[in-house]
Design a protein around this motif. Structure first.
Motif, PDB file in Angstrom:
ATOM      1  N   ASP A  84      -1.074  -3.119   8.377  1.00  0.00           N
ATOM      2  CA  ASP A  84      -1.594  -4.405   7.904  1.00  0.00           C
ATOM      3  C   ASP A  84      -2.537  -5.036   8.931  1.00  0.00           C
ATOM      4  O   ASP A  84      -3.570  -5.597   8.569  1.00  0.00           O
ATOM      5  N   PHE A  85      -2.191  -4.932  10.225  1.00  0.00           N
ATOM      6  CA  PHE A  85      -3.056  -5.463  11.275  1.00  0.00           C
ATOM      7  C   PHE A  85      -4.432  -4.801  11.243  1.00  0.00           C
ATOM      8  O   PHE A  85      -5.435  -5.430  11.551  1.00  0.00           O
ATOM      9  N   ALA A  90     -10.885  -8.289   3.817  1.00  0.00           N
ATOM     10  CA  ALA A  90     -11.482  -8.002   2.510  1.00  0.00           C
ATOM     11  C   ALA A  90     -10.805  -6.827   1.812  1.00  0.00           C
ATOM     12  O   ALA A  90     -10.912  -6.685   0.598  1.00  0.00           O
ATOM     13  N   ARG A  91     -10.102  -5.989   2.550  1.00  0.00           N
ATOM     14  CA  ARG A  91      -9.434  -4.815   1.984  1.00  0.00           C
ATOM     15  C   ARG A  91      -7.969  -5.054   1.666  1.00  0.00           C
ATOM     16  O   ARG A  91      -7.319  -4.203   1.067  1.00  0.00           O
TER      17      ARG A  91
END
Length: 96
Positions: A84-85, A90-91
């Motif tokens: 997640d980091f 935007a993704r």
């Protein structure tokens, strides 16, 4: 330094002498902390890559040996946060 962190409550605490670590804080890694690692491996949650990265970004700091001994569920929780980091905003999936 990048901003962002996530707290992981461990299902199986890390035992270090008389101390028990039940929660780890993972900091969003900077580019220097990713040196020598493959972004593809980290995003693919490859165990060896995650184990190498965790000692660089955990508070309190854990050793690579302690990372290797993590419960698989705890390692998965850490790997999900690392992935997640690394994703650009935007993704990331939009919350509904």
């Amino acid at each position: 330094m990048p901003t962002g962190s996530a707290d992981i409550t461990l299902e199986t605490p890390i035992e270090r002498g008389d101390t028990s670590i039940a929660t780890l804080r993972l900091r969003k890694p900077g580019s220097g902390e990713l040196r020598g690692l493959s972004l593809t491996a980290l995003l693919g949650m490859e165990v060896s890559a995650i184990i190498q990265l965790l000692p660089r970004i955990t508070v309190p700091p854990i050793t690579e040996v302690e990372a290797e001994a993590l419960d698989p569920a705890d390692l998965t929780a850490c790997a999900l946060e690392v992935a997640d980091f690394l994703l650009p905003a935007a993704r990331k999936p939009k919350a509904t």
